[in-house]
Enzyme design. Structure first.
Site, PDB file in Angstrom:
ATOM      1  N   LYS A  26       0.825  -1.214   0.000  1.00  0.00           N
ATOM      2  CA  LYS A  26       0.000   0.000   0.000  1.00  0.00           C
ATOM      3  C   LYS A  26       0.851   1.254   0.000  1.00  0.00           C
ATOM      4  O   LYS A  26       0.456   2.274  -0.553  1.00  0.00           O
ATOM      5  CB  LYS A  26      -0.976   0.002   1.182  1.00  0.00           C
ATOM      6  CG  LYS A  26      -2.120  -0.969   0.977  1.00  0.00           C
ATOM      7  CD  LYS A  26      -3.350  -0.587   1.776  1.00  0.00           C
ATOM      8  CE  LYS A  26      -4.496  -1.521   1.443  1.00  0.00           C
ATOM      9  NZ  LYS A  26      -5.680  -1.298   2.267  1.00  0.00           N
ATOM     10  N   LYS A  66      -3.287 -10.633  -7.214  1.00  0.00           N
ATOM     11  CA  LYS A  66      -4.539 -10.878  -6.500  1.00  0.00           C
ATOM     12  C   LYS A  66      -5.677 -10.035  -7.096  1.00  0.00           C
ATOM     13  O   LYS A  66      -5.452  -8.888  -7.475  1.00  0.00           O
ATOM     14  CB  LYS A  66      -4.293 -10.476  -5.036  1.00  0.00           C
ATOM     15  CG  LYS A  66      -5.410 -10.754  -4.089  1.00  0.00           C
ATOM     16  CD  LYS A  66      -5.099 -10.191  -2.706  1.00  0.00           C
ATOM     17  CE  LYS A  66      -5.371  -8.699  -2.638  1.00  0.00           C
ATOM     18  NZ  LYS A  66      -5.658  -8.181  -1.306  1.00  0.00           N
ATOM     19  N   LYS A  69     -10.054  -4.791  -5.238  1.00  0.00           N
ATOM     20  CA  LYS A  69     -10.944  -3.687  -5.600  1.00  0.00           C
ATOM     21  C   LYS A  69     -10.154  -2.433  -5.959  1.00  0.00           C
ATOM     22  O   LYS A  69     -10.670  -1.527  -6.586  1.00  0.00           O
ATOM     23  CB  LYS A  69     -11.972  -3.407  -4.493  1.00  0.00           C
ATOM     24  CG  LYS A  69     -11.399  -3.139  -3.121  1.00  0.00           C
ATOM     25  CD  LYS A  69     -12.478  -3.214  -2.027  1.00  0.00           C
ATOM     26  CE  LYS A  69     -11.817  -3.466  -0.679  1.00  0.00           C
ATOM     27  NZ  LYS A  69     -12.717  -3.946   0.337  1.00  0.00           N
TER      28      LYS A  69
HETATM   29  P1  TYM Z   1     -10.070  -6.505   2.971  1.00  0.00           P
HETATM   30  O1  TYM Z   1     -11.115  -5.484   3.157  1.00  0.00           O
HETATM   31  O2  TYM Z   1      -8.942  -6.177   2.084  1.00  0.00           O
HETATM   32  O3  TYM Z   1     -10.547  -7.889   2.395  1.00  0.00           O
HETATM   33  C1  TYM Z   1     -11.717  -8.531   2.768  1.00  0.00           C
HETATM   34  C2  TYM Z   1     -11.603 -10.028   2.902  1.00  0.00           C
HETATM   35  O4  TYM Z   1     -11.588 -10.666   1.642  1.00  0.00           O
HETATM   36  C3  TYM Z   1     -10.416 -11.423   1.472  1.00  0.00           C
HETATM   37  N1  TYM Z   1      -9.954 -11.221   0.085  1.00  0.00           N
HETATM   38  C4  TYM Z   1      -9.685 -12.210  -0.764  1.00  0.00           C
HETATM   39  N2  TYM Z   1      -9.750 -13.556  -0.638  1.00  0.00           N
HETATM   40  C5  TYM Z   1      -9.406 -14.303  -1.706  1.00  0.00           C
HETATM   41  N3  TYM Z   1      -8.997 -13.772  -2.879  1.00  0.00           N
HETATM   42  C6  TYM Z   1      -8.925 -12.437  -3.053  1.00  0.00           C
HETATM   43  N4  TYM Z   1      -8.532 -11.929  -4.223  1.00  0.00           N
HETATM   44  C7  TYM Z   1      -9.282 -11.596  -1.963  1.00  0.00           C
HETATM   45  N5  TYM Z   1      -9.328 -10.247  -1.791  1.00  0.00           N
HETATM   46  C8  TYM Z   1      -9.751 -10.039  -0.540  1.00  0.00           C
HETATM   47  C9  TYM Z   1      -9.429 -10.850   2.456  1.00  0.00           C
HETATM   48  O5  TYM Z   1      -8.451 -11.782   2.826  1.00  0.00           O
HETATM   49  C10 TYM Z   1     -10.329 -10.494   3.614  1.00  0.00           C
HETATM   50  O6  TYM Z   1     -10.621 -11.624   4.390  1.00  0.00           O
HETATM   51  N6  TYM Z   1      -7.508  -5.909   7.185  1.00  0.00           N
HETATM   52  C11 TYM Z   1      -8.695  -6.503   6.604  1.00  0.00           C
HETATM   53  C12 TYM Z   1      -9.977  -5.996   7.234  1.00  0.00           C
HETATM   54  C13 TYM Z   1     -10.019  -6.158   8.710  1.00  0.00           C
HETATM   55  C14 TYM Z   1     -10.148  -7.389   9.424  1.00  0.00           C
HETATM   56  C15 TYM Z   1     -10.157  -7.037  10.805  1.00  0.00           C
HETATM   57  C16 TYM Z   1     -10.220  -8.727   9.029  1.00  0.00           C
HETATM   58  C17 TYM Z   1      -9.974  -5.175   9.625  1.00  0.00           C
HETATM   59  N7  TYM Z   1     -10.070  -5.694  10.896  1.00  0.00           N
HETATM   60  C18 TYM Z   1     -10.247  -8.018  11.791  1.00  0.00           C
HETATM   61  C19 TYM Z   1     -10.330  -9.692  10.024  1.00  0.00           C
HETATM   62  C20 TYM Z   1     -10.327  -9.345  11.397  1.00  0.00           C
HETATM   63  C21 TYM Z   1      -8.719  -6.182   5.131  1.00  0.00           C
HETATM   64  O7  TYM Z   1      -8.108  -5.250   4.669  1.00  0.00           O
HETATM   65  O8  TYM Z   1      -9.545  -6.951   4.406  1.00  0.00           O
END
Ligand code: TYM
Length: 337
Positions: A119, A201, A204
């Site tokens: 990032k 990956k 979004k």
């Molecule tokens: P975020 O918002 O980037 O992603 C959301 C969830 O979707 C999964 N994910 C994917 N899985 C498979 N293939 C992909 N291409 C893909 N893109 C996204 C991510 O692994 C995630 O599970 N830091 C976290 C948000 C967060 C969180 C937390 C998660 C904040 N606090 C506490 C768990 C527990 C994040 O940025 O996810």
């Protein structure tokens, strides 16, 4: 008795940032597995709005993404009666414990986080302190609920691991304050790749919109993107992530969408070109997402209902989180109010 069994259930916490439209990656890597766990676990699912501001957001878009994401959670099968659905910023304990944990998280370990490196490369003009300490806030999210399990995609595994390190460090000083959580990464679907550059990956924030499928996208757009998906010149549907990343990614998506294993998929498309295969994957995804999109659209018209869901969620989450925060404040020596 009802209360007893409730208390004996293991607990889950997970969340997604409402920083844009939800992708097929988030659905297959995370949300899909959440809905399956509701009966077995005591589940808390968050909209991680506080995490989104580590990257600059347009305020009106953030509000719209947050409410849409809540509707999509419900439409994906997360019944608000069985799961606590809440907005992170509605529960002040997240910011409060986040600060405390900042003071128990090391500069060196934060510097090693892959997401921070990615990032900060993508947002070179805004490498702010929040982007750096993001994993400490995420640790607070998880530890406040004494979660046993954190269902996430593969890219978040490192953040769950640092959360465990922080919790162990804290417990080592003050006794058993935090439950040590386990990550839950699905066997298939943990890393869905971009359709146009399958070495990256699906994300979004990807600038190439054709690489990413959004959960609420129109069927014709989904079909168009799958038909254009990058494959290889070998014309054989076979699972080989290193040698055939594009085809293997489509096989993963098809496998999760249909429940078929890789051998069955290989047999199904034996001797057929990629055209038939890509069309089948597109159609399976369209059908997988159709009911979710329709239900999300229906729910978005019910503003009062959605408000009641997030208010009740904040109430329940705040109760659990407040208990952990009090315990922490007491342990570290803050004078009781
Ligand atoms: P975020 O918002 O980037 O992603 C959301 C969830 O979707 C999964 N994910 C994917 N899985 C498979 N293939 C992909 N291409 C893909 N893109 C996204 C991510 O692994 C995630 O599970 N830091 C976290 C948000 C967060 C969180 C937390 C998660 C904040 N606090 C506490 C768990 C527990 C994040 O940025 O996810």
């Amino acid at each position: 008795m009802e209360n007893m069994s409730q208390n004996e259930k293991k607990r889950i916490l997970s969340g997604i940032q409402p920083s844009g439209d939800l992708t097929l990656g988030s659905y297959l890597g995370a949300i899909r597995n959440w809905a399956a766990l509701a009966d077995e676990y005591d589940c808390y699912y968050m909209l991680a709005d506080m995490h989104t501001i580590t990257v600059r957001q347009v305020p009106a878009d953030l509000r719209r993404h947050t409410i849409t994401q809540l509707a999509t959670y419900i439409a994906s099968g997360l019944d608000p009666e069985k799961n606590v659905l809440f907005v992170q910023s509605h529960v002040p304990a997240h910011a409060q414990l986040g600060w405390v944990l900042d003071c128990y998280t090391m500069f060196g370990e934060l510097s090693r986080m892959t997401q921070f490196k990615d990032k900060s490369a993508k947002n070179a003009d805004n490498i702010n302190a929040g982007l750096f300490t993001y994993p400490a806030l995420m640790a607070a999210d998880i530890l406040l609920y004494q979660a046993d399990l954190v269902p996430v995609g593969g890219d978040q595994k490192q953040h769950v691991e640092i959360c465990r390190d922080i919790a162990n460090r804290f417990n080592g000083i003050y006794g058993e304050v935090f439950k040590i959580p386990e990550p839950y990464i699905p066997p298939v679907g943990a890393r869905i790749m971009s359709l146009t550059s399958p070495e990256n990956k699906m994300s979004k924030s990807d600038k190439d919109q054709n690489g990413c499928i959004y959960m609420l996208e129109r069927p014709e757009d989904i079909m168009r993107k799958f038909k254009k998906a990058v494959t290889d010149s070998d014309a054989c549907v076979r699972y080989d992530p290193a040698g055939k990343p594009g085809v293997s990614n489509l096989m993963q998506i098809y496998s999760v969408a249909t429940g078929r294993d890789f051998d069955a998929i290989q047999r199904e498309f034996d001797g057929q070109g990629y055209g038939a295969f890509k069309t089948a994957v597109g159609e399976a995804v369209v059908e997988l997402l159709r009911p979710i999109r329709e239900e999300t659209e229906r729910l978005l018209a019910e503003k009062a209902y959605l408000e009641s869901v997030y208010r009740a969620g904040a109430e329940k989450a705040g109760h659990v989180a407040g208990k952990t925060l009090n315990k922490v404040y007491k342990k570290i020596g803050f004078l009781a109010r």
